[in-house]
Design a protein around this motif. Structure first.
Motif, short mmCIF file in Angstrom:
data_model
loop_
_atom_site.label_atom_id
_atom_site.label_comp_id
_atom_site.label_asym_id
_atom_site.label_seq_id
_atom_site.Cartn_x
_atom_site.Cartn_y
_atom_site.Cartn_z
N LEU A 24 2.49 -3.90 1.20
CA LEU A 24 3.15 -4.25 -0.07
C LEU A 24 2.99 -5.74 -0.36
O LEU A 24 2.66 -6.13 -1.48
N ALA A 25 3.17 -6.57 0.69
CA ALA A 25 3.00 -8.02 0.51
C ALA A 25 1.56 -8.32 0.09
O ALA A 25 1.30 -9.15 -0.79
N TRP A 26 0.62 -7.64 0.72
CA TRP A 26 -0.81 -7.80 0.45
C TRP A 26 -1.09 -7.51 -1.04
O TRP A 26 -1.85 -8.21 -1.69
N SER A 27 -0.44 -6.47 -1.55
CA SER A 27 -0.66 -6.09 -2.96
C SER A 27 -0.17 -7.20 -3.89
O SER A 27 -0.86 -7.56 -4.86
N ILE A 28 1.00 -7.73 -3.58
CA ILE A 28 1.56 -8.78 -4.46
C ILE A 28 0.69 -10.03 -4.39
O ILE A 28 0.32 -10.61 -5.43
N ILE A 29 0.29 -10.41 -3.16
CA ILE A 29 -0.55 -11.61 -3.01
C ILE A 29 -1.90 -11.40 -3.71
O ILE A 29 -2.39 -12.28 -4.42
N GLU A 202 -10.98 4.70 -9.99
CA GLU A 202 -10.45 4.49 -8.63
C GLU A 202 -8.91 4.41 -8.65
O GLU A 202 -8.23 4.97 -7.79
N ILE A 203 -8.36 3.72 -9.65
CA ILE A 203 -6.89 3.58 -9.74
C ILE A 203 -6.25 4.95 -10.01
O ILE A 203 -5.26 5.33 -9.39
N VAL A 204 -6.85 5.72 -10.94
CA VAL A 204 -6.32 7.06 -11.25
C VAL A 204 -6.41 7.96 -10.02
O VAL A 204 -5.47 8.71 -9.69
N GLU A 205 -7.54 7.85 -9.32
CA GLU A 205 -7.78 8.69 -8.14
C GLU A 205 -6.70 8.47 -7.07
O GLU A 205 -6.11 9.42 -6.54
N TRP A 206 -6.40 7.20 -6.75
CA TRP A 206 -5.44 6.94 -5.66
C TRP A 206 -4.00 7.13 -6.12
O TRP A 206 -3.12 7.42 -5.30
N THR A 207 -3.77 7.02 -7.43
CA THR A 207 -2.44 7.38 -7.95
C THR A 207 -2.24 8.88 -7.75
O THR A 207 -1.17 9.34 -7.32
N GLY A 208 -3.27 9.64 -8.06
CA GLY A 208 -3.21 11.09 -7.86
C GLY A 208 -3.03 11.44 -6.40
O GLY A 208 -2.22 12.31 -6.05
N PHE A 209 -3.74 10.73 -5.52
CA PHE A 209 -3.61 11.00 -4.09
C PHE A 209 -2.17 10.75 -3.63
O PHE A 209 -1.60 11.54 -2.86
N ALA A 219 1.33 5.79 -1.52
CA ALA A 219 1.85 5.05 -2.68
C ALA A 219 1.49 3.57 -2.58
O ALA A 219 1.09 2.94 -3.57
N ALA A 220 1.58 3.02 -1.35
CA ALA A 220 1.24 1.60 -1.16
C ALA A 220 -0.24 1.37 -1.45
O ALA A 220 -0.63 0.34 -2.03
N PHE A 221 -1.08 2.33 -1.08
CA PHE A 221 -2.52 2.18 -1.33
C PHE A 221 -2.81 2.22 -2.84
O PHE A 221 -3.63 1.45 -3.35
N LEU A 223 -0.84 1.30 -5.19
CA LEU A 223 -0.37 0.01 -5.72
C LEU A 223 -1.40 -1.08 -5.43
O LEU A 223 -1.76 -1.88 -6.30
N PHE A 224 -1.89 -1.11 -4.18
CA PHE A 224 -2.87 -2.14 -3.80
C PHE A 224 -4.13 -2.00 -4.65
O PHE A 224 -4.71 -3.01 -5.10
N THR A 225 -4.59 -0.76 -4.85
CA THR A 225 -5.83 -0.56 -5.62
C THR A 225 -5.69 -1.16 -7.01
O THR A 225 -6.59 -1.86 -7.50
N ALA A 226 -4.56 -0.90 -7.66
CA ALA A 226 -4.34 -1.48 -9.00
C ALA A 226 -4.23 -3.00 -8.92
O ALA A 226 -4.82 -3.72 -9.74
N ALA A 227 -3.52 -3.50 -7.89
CA ALA A 227 -3.33 -4.96 -7.75
C ALA A 227 -4.66 -5.67 -7.53
O ALA A 227 -4.85 -6.81 -7.96
N ASN A 228 -5.58 -4.99 -6.87
CA ASN A 228 -6.89 -5.57 -6.57
C ASN A 228 -7.85 -5.42 -7.76
O ASN A 228 -8.52 -6.37 -8.17
N LEU A 229 -7.90 -4.23 -8.33
CA LEU A 229 -8.96 -3.93 -9.29
C LEU A 229 -8.63 -4.31 -10.74
O LEU A 229 -9.56 -4.53 -11.52
N VAL A 230 -7.36 -4.37 -11.11
CA VAL A 230 -7.07 -4.79 -12.50
C VAL A 230 -7.51 -6.24 -12.73
O VAL A 230 -8.26 -6.51 -13.67
N PRO A 231 -7.10 -7.20 -11.87
CA PRO A 231 -7.59 -8.58 -12.11
C PRO A 231 -9.11 -8.70 -12.02
O PRO A 231 -9.72 -9.43 -12.79
N ARG A 232 -9.71 -7.97 -11.07
CA ARG A 232 -11.18 -8.01 -10.94
C ARG A 232 -11.83 -7.48 -12.21
O ARG A 232 -12.81 -8.01 -12.72
N GLY A 233 -11.28 -6.38 -12.74
CA GLY A 233 -11.81 -5.79 -13.97
C GLY A 233 -11.68 -6.73 -15.16
O GLY A 233 -12.58 -6.82 -16.00
N VAL A 234 -10.56 -7.46 -15.22
CA VAL A 234 -10.37 -8.43 -16.31
C VAL A 234 -11.42 -9.53 -16.19
O VAL A 234 -12.03 -9.95 -17.19
#
Ligand code: NDP
Length: 259
Positions: A24-29, A202-209, A219-221, A223-234
């Motif tokens: 969870l901390a990793w996702s926020i950072i 990828e975000i939809v896939e792991w939300t579904g998982f 659930a933590a994964f 969250l991390f996927t979105a935290a990692n890939l949304v900024p990268r995508g922007v």
């Protein structure tokens, strides 16, 4: 509607709870850091980093995920339903670790060792925790779980996300002939709506998982996927706009119609 499986979410095992906290901390950072600083690989590569071959880097970085997942899963007693959920994880990661790296158009490309090390650390923890939860902490994964909307919604999202991710990565591969290393504008499929449908998938896939598994690490994964890939995508979206004068103006970065 059936309630969420509390037993899987709350465990008093200190190592498990501690590692969940790390995720969870990793996702926020990651979300904060990557919003201001773009990881230096792919189109955002920069001088000054010690690197290794990109294909080998993907294998080294991703393989700990399915390996740790299987070891942790096998240390417990997963139910048949739990094994079915585990198969979803392993389909994705077997492809990502051992097939995707050899399909990429990545001749001569490199990846910084620092991003590889971060990937190894994350995938070791994530694979281990997700396998452990399915093997040890999932009493809800009985046949009755298959009658819940959580399972079916999750399965539909997982399959839709996987298909979107696969198609988007396929489009990117076809933009380069063997040996080419440059960039072109991708078209087709979900590229109509966003610059990075591989990340959206990828975000939809792991939300579904996460919904289908009903475990805290899943659930933590997600969250991390979105935290990692949304900024990268922007960052990728801005790069497309800066690089191509004729880039389609109606596209969003990652989330169709939103972001
Ligand atoms: P990118 O979209 O940046 O790149 C994917 C591949 O396509 C690379 O080989 C890249 O080349 C090439 N490529 C990208 N854009 C173009 C273009 N416009 N023209 C030609 N070639 C292009 O994805 P990532 O490398 O970041 O991620 C790869 C996969 O891994 C994705 O499916 C992603 O969803 C997944 N992933 C999942 C994460 C998670 O947290 N679950 C984290 C990171 C990735 P080059 O390398 O030369 O730029």
């Amino acid at each position: 509607m059936s309630s969420w499986p509390d037993a899987a979410l709350w465990s008093s095992e200190p190592v498990y709870v501690g590692l969940l906290g790390v995720m969870l901390a990793w996702s926020i950072i990651a979300a904060l850091l990557l919003s201001f600083y773009t990881a230096p690989y792919g189109r955002h590569s920069r001088e000054g980093w010690t690197t290794m071959n990109a294909r080998a880097a993907w294998v080294v970085m991703e393989a700990p995920s399915p390996i740790c997942f299987v070891l942790a899963l096998a240390s417990g007693s997963p139910s048949t339903v739990g094994l079915g959920i585990a198969a979803l994880y392993l389909v994705h990661y077997t492809y990502r670790s051992f097939i995707y790296p050899f399909r990429m158009r990545a001749d001569g490309k490199t990846k910084p060792l620092a991003t590889v090390a971060a990937g190894v650390a994350f995938n070791t923890v994530n694979g281990g925790l997700n396998g452990y939860a399915l093997g040890h902490l999932a009493p809800h994964l009985t046949e009755s779980w298959l009658a819940t909307p959580w399972f079916w919604l999750g399965l539909v999202l997982f399959v839709a996300g996987f298909a979107t991710n696969q198609h988007a990565d396929h489009v990117l591969r076809t933009l380069r002939k063997p040996g080419e290393t440059g960039y072109r504008i991708p078209f087709g499929g979900a590229y109509r709506w966003v610059s990075c449908p591989n990340y959206f998938g990828e975000i939809v896939e792991w939300t579904g998982f996460a919904l289908a598994a009903g475990t805290a690490p899943a659930a933590a994964f997600a969250l991390f996927t979105a935290a990692n890939l949304v900024p990268r995508g922007v960052s990728n979206h801005r790069w497309y706009l800066d690089t191509f004068d004729d880039y389609p103006s109606g596209r969003r970065a990652v989330i169709p119609g939103l972001l």
